[in-house]
Design a protein around this motif. Sequence first.
Motif, PDB file in Angstrom:
ATOM      1  N   SER A 172       0.821  -1.208   0.000  1.00 25.95           N
ATOM      2  CA  SER A 172       0.000   0.000   0.000  1.00 25.95           C
ATOM      3  C   SER A 172       0.856   1.260   0.000  1.00 25.95           C
ATOM      4  CB  SER A 172      -0.929   0.005   1.221  1.00 25.95           C
ATOM      5  OG  SER A 172      -0.170   0.069   2.421  1.00 25.95           O
ATOM      6  N   VAL A 173       0.221   2.378  -0.356  1.00 29.19           N
ATOM      7  CA  VAL A 173       0.869   3.689  -0.317  1.00 29.19           C
ATOM      8  C   VAL A 173       0.634   4.280   1.065  1.00 29.19           C
ATOM      9  CG1 VAL A 173       0.927   6.010  -1.297  1.00 29.19           C
ATOM     10  CG2 VAL A 173       0.527   4.029  -2.787  1.00 29.19           C
ATOM     11  N   LYS A 174       1.697   4.710   1.705  1.00 29.29           N
ATOM     12  CA  LYS A 174       1.589   5.203   3.088  1.00 29.29           C
ATOM     13  C   LYS A 174       1.356   6.712   3.109  1.00 29.29           C
ATOM     14  CE  LYS A 174       2.539   1.019   4.535  1.00 29.29           C
ATOM     15  NZ  LYS A 174       2.771   0.336   3.253  1.00 29.29           N
ATOM     16  N   GLU A 175       0.321   7.142   2.406  1.00 31.83           N
ATOM     17  CA  GLU A 175      -0.003   8.570   2.368  1.00 31.83           C
ATOM     18  C   GLU A 175      -0.566   9.002   3.713  1.00 31.83           C
ATOM     19  OE1 GLU A 175      -1.494  10.634  -1.373  1.00 31.83           O
ATOM     20  OE2 GLU A 175      -3.321  10.520  -0.159  1.00 31.83           O
ATOM     21  N   GLN A 176      -0.114  10.163   4.179  1.00 28.83           N
ATOM     22  CA  GLN A 176      -0.474  10.593   5.530  1.00 28.83           C
ATOM     23  C   GLN A 176      -1.626  11.584   5.579  1.00 28.83           C
ATOM     24  OE1 GLN A 176       3.046  11.805   7.678  1.00 28.83           O
ATOM     25  NE2 GLN A 176       4.247  10.113   6.866  1.00 28.83           N
ATOM     26  N   GLY A 177      -1.904  12.234   4.479  1.00 28.94           N
ATOM     27  CA  GLY A 177      -2.998  13.197   4.499  1.00 28.94           C
ATOM     28  C   GLY A 177      -3.011  14.066   3.260  1.00 28.94           C
ATOM     29  N   LEU A 178      -3.887  15.079   3.281  1.00 27.87           N
ATOM     30  CA  LEU A 178      -4.068  15.992   2.148  1.00 27.87           C
ATOM     31  C   LEU A 178      -3.917  17.425   2.632  1.00 27.87           C
ATOM     32  CD1 LEU A 178      -5.056  16.750  -0.755  1.00 27.87           C
ATOM     33  CD2 LEU A 178      -7.381  16.712   0.191  1.00 27.87           C
ATOM     34  N   GLU A 179      -3.072  18.199   1.933  1.00 23.53           N
ATOM     35  CA  GLU A 179      -2.925  19.614   2.240  1.00 23.53           C
ATOM     36  C   GLU A 179      -3.447  20.452   1.080  1.00 23.53           C
ATOM     37  OE1 GLU A 179       1.262  20.189   2.850  1.00 23.53           O
ATOM     38  OE2 GLU A 179       1.702  20.293   0.684  1.00 23.53           O
ATOM     39  N   PHE A 180      -4.017  21.610   1.414  1.00 23.61           N
ATOM     40  CA  PHE A 180      -4.435  22.581   0.414  1.00 23.61           C
ATOM     41  C   PHE A 180      -3.475  23.762   0.464  1.00 23.61           C
ATOM     42  CE2 PHE A 180      -8.307  20.181   0.869  1.00 23.61           C
ATOM     43  CZ  PHE A 180      -8.899  20.233  -0.375  1.00 23.61           C
ATOM     44  N   VAL A 181      -3.086  24.233  -0.714  1.00 27.60           N
ATOM     45  CA  VAL A 181      -2.184  25.378  -0.785  1.00 27.60           C
ATOM     46  C   VAL A 181      -2.828  26.482  -1.604  1.00 27.60           C
ATOM     47  CG1 VAL A 181      -0.131  23.916  -0.579  1.00 27.60           C
ATOM     48  CG2 VAL A 181      -1.004  24.499  -2.858  1.00 27.60           C
ATOM     49  N   ASN A 182      -2.302  27.705  -1.450  1.00 28.08           N
ATOM     50  CA  ASN A 182      -2.777  28.815  -2.278  1.00 28.08           C
ATOM     51  C   ASN A 182      -1.849  28.996  -3.481  1.00 28.08           C
ATOM     52  OD1 ASN A 182      -0.483  30.131  -1.321  1.00 28.08           O
ATOM     53  ND2 ASN A 182      -1.615  31.403   0.144  1.00 28.08           N
ATOM     54  N   SER A 183      -2.034  30.059  -4.221  1.00 27.15           N
ATOM     55  CA  SER A 183      -1.298  30.244  -5.477  1.00 27.15           C
ATOM     56  C   SER A 183       0.207  30.375  -5.279  1.00 27.15           C
ATOM     57  CB  SER A 183      -1.825  31.470  -6.224  1.00 27.15           C
ATOM     58  OG  SER A 183      -1.652  32.636  -5.438  1.00 27.15           O
ATOM     59  N   THR A 184       0.639  30.761  -4.078  1.00 29.62           N
ATOM     60  CA  THR A 184       2.073  30.894  -3.806  1.00 29.62           C
ATOM     61  C   THR A 184       2.668  29.632  -3.190  1.00 29.62           C
ATOM     62  OG1 THR A 184       1.717  31.795  -1.575  1.00 29.62           O
ATOM     63  CG2 THR A 184       1.747  33.365  -3.411  1.00 29.62           C
ATOM     64  N   GLY A 185       1.822  28.626  -2.947  1.00 32.32           N
ATOM     65  CA  GLY A 185       2.302  27.384  -2.363  1.00 32.32           C
ATOM     66  C   GLY A 185       2.199  27.328  -0.857  1.00 32.32           C
ATOM     67  N   LYS A 186       1.648  28.357  -0.230  1.00 33.35           N
ATOM     68  CA  LYS A 186       1.491  28.357   1.221  1.00 33.35           C
ATOM     69  C   LYS A 186       0.364  27.401   1.617  1.00 33.35           C
ATOM     70  CE  LYS A 186       0.282  31.284   5.163  1.00 33.35           C
ATOM     71  NZ  LYS A 186      -0.129  32.640   5.616  1.00 33.35           N
ATOM     72  N   VAL A 187       0.637  26.556   2.618  1.00 25.56           N
ATOM     73  CA  VAL A 187      -0.368  25.608   3.091  1.00 25.56           C
ATOM     74  C   VAL A 187      -1.447  26.356   3.862  1.00 25.56           C
ATOM     75  CG1 VAL A 187      -0.805  23.579   4.530  1.00 25.56           C
ATOM     76  CG2 VAL A 187       1.324  23.731   3.207  1.00 25.56           C
ATOM     77  N   VAL A 188      -2.697  26.191   3.442  1.00 30.23           N
ATOM     78  CA  VAL A 188      -3.816  26.863   4.112  1.00 30.23           C
ATOM     79  C   VAL A 188      -4.654  25.887   4.934  1.00 30.23           C
ATOM     80  CG1 VAL A 188      -3.935  28.684   2.383  1.00 30.23           C
ATOM     81  CG2 VAL A 188      -5.310  26.620   2.079  1.00 30.23           C
ATOM     82  N   ALA A 189      -4.529  24.581   4.671  1.00 29.39           N
ATOM     83  CA  ALA A 189      -5.306  23.585   5.429  1.00 29.39           C
ATOM     84  C   ALA A 189      -4.676  22.216   5.267  1.00 29.39           C
ATOM     85  CB  ALA A 189      -6.759  23.549   4.950  1.00 29.39           C
ATOM     86  N   TYR A 190      -4.849  21.389   6.281  1.00 30.77           N
ATOM     87  CA  TYR A 190      -4.308  20.021   6.223  1.00 30.77           C
ATOM     88  C   TYR A 190      -5.302  19.064   6.871  1.00 30.77           C
ATOM     89  CZ  TYR A 190      -1.276  15.965   6.829  1.00 30.77           C
ATOM     90  OH  TYR A 190      -0.754  14.699   6.770  1.00 30.77           O
ATOM     91  N   PHE A 191      -5.607  17.971   6.158  1.00 32.51           N
ATOM     92  CA  PHE A 191      -6.541  16.960   6.651  1.00 32.51           C
ATOM     93  C   PHE A 191      -5.821  15.610   6.705  1.00 32.51           C
ATOM     94  CE2 PHE A 191      -9.021  20.285   4.675  1.00 32.51           C
ATOM     95  CZ  PHE A 191     -10.016  20.529   5.620  1.00 32.51           C
ATOM     96  N   PRO A 192      -5.481  15.118   7.899  1.00 35.50           N
ATOM     97  CA  PRO A 192      -4.746  13.855   8.018  1.00 35.50           C
ATOM     98  C   PRO A 192      -5.634  12.655   7.730  1.00 35.50           C
ATOM     99  CG  PRO A 192      -5.342  14.662  10.191  1.00 35.50           C
ATOM    100  CD  PRO A 192      -5.767  15.724   9.212  1.00 35.50           C
ATOM    101  N   ALA A 193      -5.001  11.535   7.408  1.00 29.86           N
ATOM    102  CA  ALA A 193      -5.740  10.284   7.214  1.00 29.86           C
ATOM    103  C   ALA A 193      -6.323   9.823   8.542  1.00 29.86           C
ATOM    104  CB  ALA A 193      -4.815   9.216   6.651  1.00 29.86           C
TER     105      ALA A 193
END
Length: 420
Positions: A68-89
């Motif tokens: 399996s793929v050990k992905e830890q979660g999903l992050e959202f970024v804005n146009s400059t690449g700054k993380v604005v939100a993170y949702f863990p698995a």
Amino acid sequence: MAQLKVLISGAGIAGNALAFWLSHQQHDVTVIERYPDLRSTGLQIDIRGHGIEVLKRMGLEKAFRTVSVKEQGLEFVNSTGKVVAYFPANRTGEGLQSFTTDFEIMRGDLIRLLYDNVKDRVRYVFGTTVQSFEQLDDSVEVRLSNGHKDRYDLLIGADGQWSHTRKQMLGPRAEDAMHFLGVYAGYFTIPRQIENGETYHGTAYIAPGQRLLFSRRHKPDRVQVYLVGLTDSERVKAARQGGVEDEKAILSDLFRSAGWLSEELVKELQESDDFYCEHMAVVRQDSWSDGRVALLGDAAYCPTATTGMGTTSSVVGAYVLAGEIQNHFSRFGTSKEAVPGALHTYEQRFRPFMNTVQHGIEKDKTYWHKMPSGSFTLACLNLFLSFASFFRMDVLAKYIMREDTGSWKLPDYEGMDLRL
């Protein structure tokens, strides 16, 4: 007791999952596949809800986790690449999965896992399709593209959303079962060496003009890229006739200067050798069978990537179909009575599940169509995602993924829990 002689068209997830159960029940199973070998390609998929329980009943959880793929979660970024939100698995084993599940895997690895567990019990014929079939009183006579002709108790079309079996079963005058959503997605992978301290996670950027750029790592030296949009969807669809290079050119034009890593990803897109463009479509039809021919997985009820339930629907559908075949065959002992009854109860039991998964998946009504297109509304959306992330509100699982199938319960079938 005599065996059922079954032909399965399609060696994907649905076809292999059904072959797993039917061969375990000692039926005579042949799987044909139009590709010259096992098509173990494709990007990352997951298993959710009842699909996880079916995987466990197959006795394959340990083997699944190994690849399996050990992905830890999903992050959202804005146009400059700054993380604005993170949702863990969600790795608690309770409640709904998040966008990233505890059961992530590459499509090819899941197909290989299923195939390796059935190849010694099932006959595989590659580079072959169903050319035609004729329904008889007690069997279905099938002519294959390699010239071979034989009779089977049951023919299963598990050959994907563009199912050739479905088209033959419904006939040339039938209404098209595919309903396009006006959403397209370009998929490809790029070489990208993992850096020190980097984790496996998905990164999503929602760009102006209802566009999504998404990447996720699955290997230390490779990353998947998804470009999803609605803008000029008809233009993208028309490019299908021109082939991959035309599709690449149009997607490059649509996603260039979108912000974040768009320029870099467009360059990688043009150089990719595994690009694929999908035009999302839901498959709906009044019946999943006719006589001794039945459909399974995307061929019968493709829910699209919009729901996050495509793989789960195939795995659970195969389990229910095999369970009903077992119940009716044990009761009647011959295919004449067993097959029609099994196909009827398969649909009777499983259609409520699919009705819930597909509910509201219509053109112009999906969450893709509700994505903001302007800079101000995008800023508001990012603020909302930041708020939801801070307070650990998993809006993705509750309002986007279709894992919650309400009161539907997974049936229990004797002998179909291989953990025992």
